[in-house]
Design a protein around this motif. Sequence first.
Motif, PDB file in Angstrom:
ATOM      1  N   LEU A   1       0.838  -1.201   0.000  1.00  0.00           N
ATOM      2  CA  LEU A   1       0.000   0.000   0.000  1.00  0.00           C
ATOM      3  C   LEU A   1       0.871   1.247   0.000  1.00  0.00           C
ATOM      4  CD1 LEU A   1      -2.897  -0.867   2.442  1.00  0.00           C
ATOM      5  CD2 LEU A   1      -2.986  -0.633  -0.030  1.00  0.00           C
ATOM      6  N   GLY A   2       0.405   2.271  -0.677  1.00  0.00           N
ATOM      7  CA  GLY A   2       1.151   3.520  -0.772  1.00  0.00           C
ATOM      8  C   GLY A   2       1.454   3.860  -2.218  1.00  0.00           C
ATOM      9  N   ARG A   3       2.424   4.731  -2.383  1.00  0.00           N
ATOM     10  CA  ARG A   3       2.832   5.228  -3.696  1.00  0.00           C
ATOM     11  C   ARG A   3       3.333   4.090  -4.584  1.00  0.00           C
ATOM     12  NH1 ARG A   3       7.383   6.788  -6.275  1.00  0.00           N
ATOM     13  NH2 ARG A   3       7.298   8.663  -7.544  1.00  0.00           N
ATOM     14  N   ARG A   4       3.027   4.176  -5.870  1.00  0.00           N
ATOM     15  CA  ARG A   4       3.506   3.186  -6.841  1.00  0.00           C
ATOM     16  C   ARG A   4       5.029   3.250  -6.902  1.00  0.00           C
ATOM     17  NH1 ARG A   4       4.651   3.632 -12.570  1.00  0.00           N
ATOM     18  NH2 ARG A   4       3.848   5.757 -12.499  1.00  0.00           N
ATOM     19  N   PRO A   5       5.712   2.108  -6.825  1.00  0.00           N
ATOM     20  CA  PRO A   5       7.174   2.116  -6.914  1.00  0.00           C
ATOM     21  C   PRO A   5       7.649   2.668  -8.262  1.00  0.00           C
ATOM     22  CG  PRO A   5       6.376   0.000  -6.110  1.00  0.00           C
ATOM     23  CD  PRO A   5       5.180   0.777  -6.571  1.00  0.00           C
ATOM     24  N   ASP A   6       8.793   3.326  -8.241  1.00  0.00           N
ATOM     25  CA  ASP A   6       9.334   3.935  -9.458  1.00  0.00           C
ATOM     26  C   ASP A   6       9.580   2.923 -10.561  1.00  0.00           C
ATOM     27  OD1 ASP A   6       9.283   6.468  -8.315  1.00  0.00           O
ATOM     28  OD2 ASP A   6      11.357   6.331  -7.603  1.00  0.00           O
ATOM     29  N   ASP A   7       9.896   1.678 -10.209  1.00  0.00           N
ATOM     30  CA  ASP A   7      10.203   0.675 -11.230  1.00  0.00           C
ATOM     31  C   ASP A   7       8.964  -0.071 -11.741  1.00  0.00           C
ATOM     32  OD1 ASP A   7       9.760  -0.720  -8.875  1.00  0.00           O
ATOM     33  OD2 ASP A   7      11.480  -2.065  -9.132  1.00  0.00           O
ATOM     34  N   HIS A   8       7.790   0.271 -11.235  1.00  0.00           N
ATOM     35  CA  HIS A   8       6.569  -0.372 -11.722  1.00  0.00           C
ATOM     36  C   HIS A   8       6.159   0.285 -13.039  1.00  0.00           C
ATOM     37  CE1 HIS A   8       2.377  -1.644 -12.023  1.00  0.00           C
ATOM     38  NE2 HIS A   8       2.674  -2.568 -11.146  1.00  0.00           N
ATOM     39  N   PRO A   9       5.686  -0.502 -14.010  1.00  0.00           N
ATOM     40  CA  PRO A   9       5.287   0.099 -15.294  1.00  0.00           C
ATOM     41  C   PRO A   9       4.219   1.173 -15.114  1.00  0.00           C
ATOM     42  CG  PRO A   9       5.323  -2.303 -15.441  1.00  0.00           C
ATOM     43  CD  PRO A   9       5.526  -1.953 -13.995  1.00  0.00           C
ATOM     44  N   SER A  10       4.282   2.172 -15.973  1.00  0.00           N
ATOM     45  CA  SER A  10       3.269   3.231 -15.967  1.00  0.00           C
ATOM     46  C   SER A  10       1.996   2.704 -16.603  1.00  0.00           C
ATOM     47  CB  SER A  10       3.776   4.447 -16.750  1.00  0.00           C
ATOM     48  OG  SER A  10       3.852   4.114 -18.124  1.00  0.00           O
ATOM     49  N   LEU A  11       0.963   3.499 -16.562  1.00  0.00           N
ATOM     50  CA  LEU A  11      -0.306   3.114 -17.174  1.00  0.00           C
ATOM     51  C   LEU A  11      -0.125   2.895 -18.681  1.00  0.00           C
ATOM     52  CD1 LEU A  11      -3.211   2.661 -16.336  1.00  0.00           C
ATOM     53  CD2 LEU A  11      -3.637   5.074 -16.701  1.00  0.00           C
ATOM     54  N   SER A  12       0.614   3.768 -19.331  1.00  0.00           N
ATOM     55  CA  SER A  12       0.873   3.620 -20.773  1.00  0.00           C
ATOM     56  C   SER A  12       1.664   2.358 -21.079  1.00  0.00           C
ATOM     57  CB  SER A  12       1.617   4.831 -21.317  1.00  0.00           C
ATOM     58  OG  SER A  12       0.802   5.979 -21.262  1.00  0.00           O
ATOM     59  N   ASP A  13       2.580   1.981 -20.172  1.00  0.00           N
ATOM     60  CA  ASP A  13       3.396   0.792 -20.394  1.00  0.00           C
ATOM     61  C   ASP A  13       2.615  -0.503 -20.239  1.00  0.00           C
ATOM     62  OD1 ASP A  13       5.642   2.350 -20.884  1.00  0.00           O
ATOM     63  OD2 ASP A  13       6.288   2.292 -18.784  1.00  0.00           O
ATOM     64  N   LEU A  14       1.518  -0.447 -19.471  1.00  0.00           N
ATOM     65  CA  LEU A  14       0.725  -1.659 -19.288  1.00  0.00           C
ATOM     66  C   LEU A  14      -0.219  -1.849 -20.452  1.00  0.00           C
ATOM     67  CD1 LEU A  14      -0.061  -1.308 -15.491  1.00  0.00           C
ATOM     68  CD2 LEU A  14       1.483  -2.933 -16.577  1.00  0.00           C
TER      69      LEU A  14
END
Length: 123
Positions: A110-123
């Motif tokens: 829970l919390g902020r999306r990690p920097d290394d997680h794909p962005s919405l556009s990347d998914l």
Amino acid sequence: MAQFLLALCEQYSLSSILATSFTVSLPNQFLARKWSKELDYRLIKELWAFHDNRIAVRFAYEWHDDSGHWYRSYGNENWEFDEHGFMRRRIASINDLPIAEADRKYHWSLGRRPDDHPSLSDL
């Protein structure tokens, strides 16, 4: 300006932005009901456009209800801010899609999306 707005979208959850922006009771009652229903949600937002005191974002988030049923909600939001930086108007279009827990894409704590997680556009 665009980088600041994008950082705002990524840094803060929808709940924290709206909780500080709305000061009248009706939206607060709506949000209290919404957050008591949408449990453990993970949010991804992306800045779509901005001009003067208005921004548009697109978003997707996953959550479950108190029965353990999972959903992915997605859509667009338009925000307009007053001269003090408070949200004056919010227009949102949100769609809720039931998903199986195995189909979830957002698994961070829970919390902020990690920097290394794909962005919405990347998914």
